[in-house]
Scaffold this motif. Sequence first.
Motif, PDB file in Angstrom:
ATOM      1  N   SER A 187       0.797  -1.313  -0.095  1.00 55.80           N
ATOM      2  CA  SER A 187      -0.028  -0.049   0.155  1.00 55.80           C
ATOM      3  C   SER A 187       0.954   1.141   0.157  1.00 55.80           C
ATOM      4  N   SER A 188       0.288   2.411  -0.541  1.00 53.00           N
ATOM      5  CA  SER A 188       1.128   3.621  -0.491  1.00 53.00           C
ATOM      6  C   SER A 188       0.001   4.743  -0.868  1.00 53.00           C
ATOM      7  N   HIS A 189       0.336   5.792  -0.385  1.00 57.54           N
ATOM      8  CA  HIS A 189      -0.547   7.087  -0.794  1.00 57.54           C
ATOM      9  C   HIS A 189       0.253   7.787  -1.885  1.00 57.54           C
ATOM     10  N   LEU A 190       1.371   7.285  -2.340  1.00 58.83           N
ATOM     11  CA  LEU A 190       2.108   8.053  -3.403  1.00 58.83           C
ATOM     12  C   LEU A 190       2.375   7.206  -4.697  1.00 58.83           C
ATOM     13  N   LEU A 191       2.069   7.409  -5.677  1.00 57.77           N
ATOM     14  CA  LEU A 191       2.169   6.761  -6.982  1.00 57.77           C
ATOM     15  C   LEU A 191       3.520   6.226  -7.398  1.00 57.77           C
ATOM     16  N   HIS A 192       4.563   7.289  -7.323  1.00 62.30           N
ATOM     17  CA  HIS A 192       5.757   6.974  -7.702  1.00 62.30           C
ATOM     18  C   HIS A 192       6.676   6.035  -6.723  1.00 62.30           C
ATOM     19  N   GLU A 193       6.134   6.061  -5.572  1.00 60.31           N
ATOM     20  CA  GLU A 193       6.619   4.960  -4.593  1.00 60.31           C
ATOM     21  C   GLU A 193       6.712   3.480  -4.965  1.00 60.31           C
ATOM     22  N   ILE A 194       5.563   3.290  -5.681  1.00 60.24           N
ATOM     23  CA  ILE A 194       5.516   1.769  -6.098  1.00 60.24           C
ATOM     24  C   ILE A 194       5.574   1.692  -7.616  1.00 60.24           C
ATOM     25  N   GLU A 195       5.335   2.707  -8.344  1.00 63.51           N
ATOM     26  CA  GLU A 195       4.839   2.551  -9.856  1.00 63.51           C
ATOM     27  C   GLU A 195       5.890   1.654 -10.492  1.00 63.51           C
ATOM     28  N   VAL A 196       7.259   1.831 -10.162  1.00 64.11           N
ATOM     29  CA  VAL A 196       8.415   1.152 -10.751  1.00 64.11           C
ATOM     30  C   VAL A 196       8.301  -0.213 -10.522  1.00 64.11           C
ATOM     31  N   VAL A 197       7.804  -0.748  -9.283  1.00 62.28           N
ATOM     32  CA  VAL A 197       7.829  -2.212  -8.868  1.00 62.28           C
ATOM     33  C   VAL A 197       6.578  -2.867  -9.087  1.00 62.28           C
ATOM     34  N   ALA A 198       5.468  -2.158  -9.327  1.00 65.11           N
ATOM     35  CA  ALA A 198       4.128  -2.796  -9.255  1.00 65.11           C
ATOM     36  C   ALA A 198       3.689  -3.429 -10.597  1.00 65.11           C
ATOM     37  N   ASP A 199       3.185  -4.666 -10.498  1.00 64.45           N
ATOM     38  CA  ASP A 199       2.818  -5.468 -11.853  1.00 64.45           C
ATOM     39  C   ASP A 199       1.126  -4.720 -11.876  1.00 64.45           C
ATOM     40  N   ASP A 200       0.429  -4.895 -10.988  1.00 65.26           N
ATOM     41  CA  ASP A 200      -1.009  -4.507 -10.971  1.00 65.26           C
ATOM     42  C   ASP A 200      -1.268  -3.509  -9.946  1.00 65.26           C
ATOM     43  N   LEU A 201      -2.478  -2.651 -10.183  1.00 63.84           N
ATOM     44  CA  LEU A 201      -2.752  -1.663  -9.378  1.00 63.84           C
ATOM     45  C   LEU A 201      -4.037  -1.642  -8.923  1.00 63.84           C
ATOM     46  N   VAL A 202      -4.531  -1.218  -7.526  1.00 63.38           N
ATOM     47  CA  VAL A 202      -5.820  -1.226  -7.260  1.00 63.38           C
ATOM     48  C   VAL A 202      -5.761   0.163  -6.598  1.00 63.38           C
ATOM     49  N   VAL A 203      -6.802   1.098  -6.988  1.00 67.48           N
ATOM     50  CA  VAL A 203      -6.795   2.390  -6.605  1.00 67.48           C
ATOM     51  C   VAL A 203      -7.951   2.564  -5.938  1.00 67.48           C
ATOM     52  N   ILE A 204      -7.966   2.970  -4.416  1.00 60.73           N
ATOM     53  CA  ILE A 204      -9.204   3.429  -3.614  1.00 60.73           C
ATOM     54  C   ILE A 204      -9.403   4.725  -3.077  1.00 60.73           C
ATOM     55  N   GLY A 205     -10.735   5.224  -3.271  1.00 59.30           N
ATOM     56  CA  GLY A 205     -10.909   6.520  -2.749  1.00 59.30           C
ATOM     57  C   GLY A 205     -12.199   6.540  -2.066  1.00 59.30           C
ATOM     58  N   ARG A 206     -12.273   7.245  -0.893  1.00 63.89           N
ATOM     59  CA  ARG A 206     -13.398   7.143  -0.118  1.00 63.89           C
ATOM     60  C   ARG A 206     -14.015   5.952   0.225  1.00 63.89           C
ATOM     61  N   GLY A 207     -12.901   4.820   0.291  1.00 66.64           N
ATOM     62  CA  GLY A 207     -13.479   3.538   1.053  1.00 66.64           C
ATOM     63  C   GLY A 207     -13.823   2.575  -0.308  1.00 66.64           C
ATOM     64  N   ARG A 208     -13.783   3.191  -1.754  1.00 64.15           N
ATOM     65  CA  ARG A 208     -14.262   2.461  -2.715  1.00 64.15           C
ATOM     66  C   ARG A 208     -13.281   2.111  -3.843  1.00 64.15           C
ATOM     67  N   ILE A 209     -13.286   1.225  -4.671  1.00 66.08           N
ATOM     68  CA  ILE A 209     -12.240   0.833  -5.623  1.00 66.08           C
ATOM     69  C   ILE A 209     -12.692   1.955  -6.749  1.00 66.08           C
ATOM     70  N   VAL A 210     -11.659   2.755  -7.269  1.00 65.58           N
ATOM     71  CA  VAL A 210     -11.982   3.438  -8.134  1.00 65.58           C
ATOM     72  C   VAL A 210     -11.272   3.072  -9.646  1.00 65.58           C
TER      73      VAL A 210
END
Length: 302
Positions: A187-210
């Motif tokens: 988990s992270s609140h910063l995109l660039h922190e894990i963008e390099v290493v991640a294969d898949d992304l799950v983005v959540i906002g206000r408790g819901r998957i966006v």
Amino acid sequence: MPSMIEVAHLTRRYGRYVAVDDVSFRVEPGTVTGFLGPNGAGKSTCMRMITGLTPPTSGTATVLGRPYVALGNPGRHVGVLLDAAAQHAGRTGREILTLGAIMMGLDRHRVDEMLELVGLTGEESRRRLRNYSLGMRQRLGIAHALLGDPQVLILDEPANGLDPAGIRWMRSLLRGFADEGGTVLLSSHLLHEIEVVADDLVVIGRGRIVANGSKAQLMSAAGTTVRSADDARLATALEVGGFQAAPMNGGGIHTDAEPCVVGQLALQQQVALLELREAGTSGLEEMFLQLTAADAREGVAA
């Protein structure tokens, strides 16, 4: 093979407030999945439910096909780091790892292996935790998560307190873990922190998957970046044509139109183009900010 982590319609309410709202996603074997969202979007609450620390109001979460609490000796299967400060401040780093090894039934040599792996020296391992920097606590927390040689890692904001070299080290460590068949939910609140290493992304906002998908899919859907001699005029032409056109920090436009369409509209409007390209990572960041804009503030939910 079943998903290493499967979350189905997970919901957590506190009175009338909904912290996590009908969240569903899967984390597949051999991948790093970035769990992204602003501070307070519900990431930590969701991860606490996955690891059995917070009971869900409804929905289910399984790890290796079973609820986390049903795993025998869970540290031998799942490594967890949710709060690097959640250790006894009066114990040394070595003591904390040694107690973990005893509880998991591991050989004591595993402690030395993990200290070496995360870069904590013998002198540092003998310090009391109250004298650790945040970065040292994070390294110790990662060592504890890896202690039982697990198949799955669940890590909440593990890069907090790490310097740039430490963040690079962590990315390399997690990438290697996944490449060897392990599975990571990060988990992270910063995109660039894990963008390099991640294969898949799950983005959540206000408790819901966006947003939920492979990094490649989300980046291909990120649109087009364009800079021109008259951004305002070009943006108007894009909007008249039925496309979105959002101004970017520092100038330029991010749009969902294909580059060839942008070029044709610019020619029709006689607007000189200074830059035109598929948005890629910058577009992914713009999309992330747009999707989570309503939740981009502190103190909504953990």
